[in-house]
Scaffold this motif. Structure first.
Motif, PDB file in Angstrom:
ATOM      1  N   VAL A 129      18.570  37.046  25.641  1.00 52.88           N
ATOM      2  CA  VAL A 129      18.672  36.614  27.041  1.00 52.88           C
ATOM      3  C   VAL A 129      17.461  37.152  27.799  1.00 52.88           C
ATOM      4  O   VAL A 129      17.167  38.345  27.736  1.00 52.88           O
ATOM      5  CB  VAL A 129      19.963  37.123  27.695  1.00 52.88           C
ATOM      6  CG1 VAL A 129      20.033  36.694  29.158  1.00 52.88           C
ATOM      7  CG2 VAL A 129      21.183  36.618  26.934  1.00 52.88           C
ATOM      8  N   ALA A 130      16.764  36.266  28.517  1.00 49.18           N
ATOM      9  CA  ALA A 130      15.555  36.683  29.230  1.00 49.18           C
ATOM     10  C   ALA A 130      15.577  36.203  30.664  1.00 49.18           C
ATOM     11  O   ALA A 130      15.983  35.076  30.960  1.00 49.18           O
ATOM     12  CB  ALA A 130      14.306  36.158  28.528  1.00 49.18           C
ATOM     13  N   ILE A 131      15.120  37.073  31.569  1.00 50.93           N
ATOM     14  CA  ILE A 131      14.887  36.714  32.965  1.00 50.93           C
ATOM     15  C   ILE A 131      13.400  36.424  33.121  1.00 50.93           C
ATOM     16  O   ILE A 131      12.559  37.229  32.716  1.00 50.93           O
ATOM     17  CB  ILE A 131      15.304  37.856  33.909  1.00 50.93           C
ATOM     18  CG1 ILE A 131      16.794  38.180  33.756  1.00 50.93           C
ATOM     19  CG2 ILE A 131      14.986  37.499  35.353  1.00 50.93           C
ATOM     20  CD1 ILE A 131      17.232  39.412  34.537  1.00 50.93           C
ATOM     21  N   MET A 132      13.074  35.297  33.711  1.00 53.74           N
ATOM     22  CA  MET A 132      11.680  34.956  33.910  1.00 53.74           C
ATOM     23  C   MET A 132      11.118  35.655  35.143  1.00 53.74           C
ATOM     24  O   MET A 132      11.743  35.664  36.204  1.00 53.74           O
ATOM     25  CB  MET A 132      11.500  33.447  34.050  1.00 53.74           C
ATOM     26  CG  MET A 132      10.047  33.047  34.116  1.00 53.74           C
ATOM     27  SD  MET A 132       9.797  31.268  34.057  1.00 53.74           S
ATOM     28  CE  MET A 132       8.000  31.252  33.971  1.00 53.74           C
ATOM     29  N   VAL A 133       9.935  36.237  34.991  1.00 54.41           N
ATOM     30  CA  VAL A 133       9.214  36.848  36.110  1.00 54.41           C
ATOM     31  C   VAL A 133       7.908  36.087  36.286  1.00 54.41           C
ATOM     32  O   VAL A 133       7.109  35.994  35.356  1.00 54.41           O
ATOM     33  CB  VAL A 133       8.938  38.341  35.855  1.00 54.41           C
ATOM     34  CG1 VAL A 133       8.128  38.929  37.001  1.00 54.41           C
ATOM     35  CG2 VAL A 133      10.245  39.107  35.695  1.00 54.41           C
ATOM     36  N   SER A 134       7.704  35.543  37.462  1.00 54.55           N
ATOM     37  CA  SER A 134       6.548  34.698  37.738  1.00 54.55           C
ATOM     38  C   SER A 134       5.590  35.389  38.692  1.00 54.55           C
ATOM     39  O   SER A 134       5.979  35.794  39.792  1.00 54.55           O
ATOM     40  CB  SER A 134       7.014  33.364  38.350  1.00 54.55           C
ATOM     41  OG  SER A 134       5.950  32.688  38.983  1.00 54.55           O
ATOM     42  N   ILE A 162      18.977  42.849  28.044  1.00 57.41           N
ATOM     43  CA  ILE A 162      18.136  41.918  28.786  1.00 57.41           C
ATOM     44  C   ILE A 162      16.668  42.205  28.511  1.00 57.41           C
ATOM     45  O   ILE A 162      16.254  43.357  28.402  1.00 57.41           O
ATOM     46  CB  ILE A 162      18.393  42.060  30.297  1.00 57.41           C
ATOM     47  CG1 ILE A 162      19.888  41.985  30.591  1.00 57.41           C
ATOM     48  CG2 ILE A 162      17.634  41.026  31.095  1.00 57.41           C
ATOM     49  CD1 ILE A 162      20.280  42.716  31.848  1.00 57.41           C
ATOM     50  N   ARG A 163      15.894  41.142  28.432  1.00 53.51           N
ATOM     51  CA  ARG A 163      14.449  41.280  28.429  1.00 53.51           C
ATOM     52  C   ARG A 163      13.882  40.407  29.537  1.00 53.51           C
ATOM     53  O   ARG A 163      14.604  39.602  30.149  1.00 53.51           O
ATOM     54  CB  ARG A 163      13.845  40.867  27.085  1.00 53.51           C
ATOM     55  CG  ARG A 163      14.037  39.405  26.736  1.00 53.51           C
ATOM     56  CD  ARG A 163      13.233  38.995  25.516  1.00 53.51           C
ATOM     57  NE  ARG A 163      11.815  38.902  25.834  1.00 53.51           N
ATOM     58  CZ  ARG A 163      10.895  38.480  24.969  1.00 53.51           C
ATOM     59  NH1 ARG A 163      11.254  38.126  23.740  1.00 53.51           N
ATOM     60  NH2 ARG A 163       9.636  38.401  25.308  1.00 53.51           N
ATOM     61  N   PHE A 164      12.598  40.557  29.772  1.00 50.82           N
ATOM     62  CA  PHE A 164      11.904  39.717  30.742  1.00 50.82           C
ATOM     63  C   PHE A 164      10.836  38.915  30.006  1.00 50.82           C
ATOM     64  O   PHE A 164      10.345  39.315  28.946  1.00 50.82           O
ATOM     65  CB  PHE A 164      11.256  40.573  31.829  1.00 50.82           C
ATOM     66  CG  PHE A 164      12.258  41.311  32.681  1.00 50.82           C
ATOM     67  CD1 PHE A 164      12.802  40.722  33.811  1.00 50.82           C
ATOM     68  CD2 PHE A 164      12.666  42.590  32.344  1.00 50.82           C
ATOM     69  CE1 PHE A 164      13.730  41.378  34.587  1.00 50.82           C
ATOM     70  CE2 PHE A 164      13.598  43.268  33.111  1.00 50.82           C
ATOM     71  CZ  PHE A 164      14.137  42.655  34.236  1.00 50.82           C
TER      72      PHE A 164
END
Length: 377
Positions: A129-134, A162-164
């Motif tokens: 599961v990854a959270i996108m960081v823009s 969690i990873r990003f």
């Protein structure tokens, strides 16, 4: 560099939802671990007690700080402050003047050294599961960083680490490692990154989008409507029945954090991400405030737990099929974490019969790290 370096902080909290403000620090640790994969984190100024403050920072808090940091990738640290000049207000009332706090740090250091092999296994696990960081949205969309923090909190209690993933990592092909991409109001996005995400979705990837994600380029121009954006316009919001693996969902977070977490929990399950061990409250709700890390080591299964809350929490530990699991004593202390309890026996009308019932319950006190082995029945 071979090391992820930082100067991070955390603080003990009184009268708040959590006993420590863990989100700010641990999010940065997980971010550093995501972008510098395989590199240890060195916190060269570990601020676990604010400068020149009277508030007691108890043994349990200090011990939990060091355990949580290690579970999230910290490989080395120097606790601020290492001087004892009490005449200097900047370093007054530091950890060197607090016997109880120093004892917590010393015990944690001994424990972490003894459990180093387990910790290495807990840190180096696959994160689906990854959270996108823009970068573009961080600069141009004020709501993006706040939504990153909000999602990190919600996902932290769903028993899936969690990873990003950054724009640069998307271009580097790292989406192929991710089963579920969560996009927190990434309104501004470079066209080449957007193309990689559409290819990811077209080949079976799953994404959850918040807000007006993908609507503009990094220069602020409206993105031309394509098949994906047209479908997003009609995407079902907050559906509880239509989640599945492969596809995308535009959602809105609920007013209640627990309700939002339940929605994300359903999406993770529908995506096919297996969580071998789940932690629930005694009334079968998400174990809110209970941090966990499941991992394997030497072909055995282990679970790390810590209660960030202010009160002791009764919990259940179940397998992926919802069946209770057997656990060992706490490997850190060799003590059982089940507690003996005595209850009054009531009749069918709820009246006290005068008899007592004894049993045991799994109760996790605040700020006490536990590491247990999952034992096959």
């Amino acid at each position: 560099s071979d090391i992820n370096g930082c100067d991070a902080w955390v603080n003990y909290q009184v009268g708040q939802e959590y006993s420590l403000n863990w989100i700010e620090e641990l999010l940065y640790y997980d971010y550093m671990k995501s972008i510098g994969q395989g590199k240890p984190i060195f916190n060269s100024e570990n601020h676990i007690i604010p400068d020149n403050i009277d508030t007691d920072h108890p043994y349990e808090y200090i011990r939990t700080c060091l355990w949580e940091q290690a579970i999230h990738g910290q490989g080395a640290q120097t606790i601020w402050v290492w001087a004892r000049n009490e005449a200097d207000g900047a370093v007054a009332k530091n950890i060197c003047t607090r016997a109880n706090s120093t004892e917590g740090a010393c015990h944690a250091a001994i424990e972490l050294d003894r459990m180093a092999d387990y910790l290495a296994a807990a840190v180096n696990i696959k994160l689906p599961v990854a959270i996108m960081v823009s970068q573009a949205s961080t600069i141009l969309a004020p709501s993006h960083p706040g939504k990153v923090f909000a999602l990190y909190e919600l996902l932290s209690f769903l028993n899936s680490p969690i990873r990003f993933v950054t724009e640069k990592q998307v271009l580097g092909g790292q989406l192929k490692e991710i089963k579920l991409l969560i996009v927190p109001e990434v309104e501004y996005l470079p066209e080449n990154v957007y193309k990689q995400i559409t290819d990811y979705l077209a080949t079976g990837g799953t994404a959850v989008l918040l807000g007006n994600s993908f609507s503009k380029t990094e220069h602020g121009a409206e993105r031309k409507k394509d098949a994906l954006l047209s479908l997003l316009d009609t995407a079902i919001k907050n559906s509880k029945t239509n989640y599945k693996s492969g596809g995308f969902y535009r959602i809105e977070l609920a007013k209640s954090k627990q309700a939002s977490a339940e929605m994300l929990d359903m999406i993770i399950s529908a995506t096919g991400i297996v969580r071998p061990v789940r932690v629930y409250t005694n009334d079968n709700k998400i174990g809110w405030g209970i941090a966990t890390r499941y991992f394997t080591y030497n072909q055995k299964k282990y679970l790390y737990l810590n209660n960030y809350g202010r009160q002791a929490a009764g919990i259940q530990i179940k397998d992926a099929q919802g069946q209770p699991v057997n656990i060992s004593n706490d490997l850190i202390t060799n003590n059982p974490i089940y507690k003996s309890i005595t209850l009054e026996h009531l009749n069918d009308e709820g009246q006290d019969t005068g008899a007592l019932m004894t049993g045991r319950a799994l109760i996790i006190d605040p700020l006490v790290p536990h590491l247990v082995e999952i034992i096959a029945k």
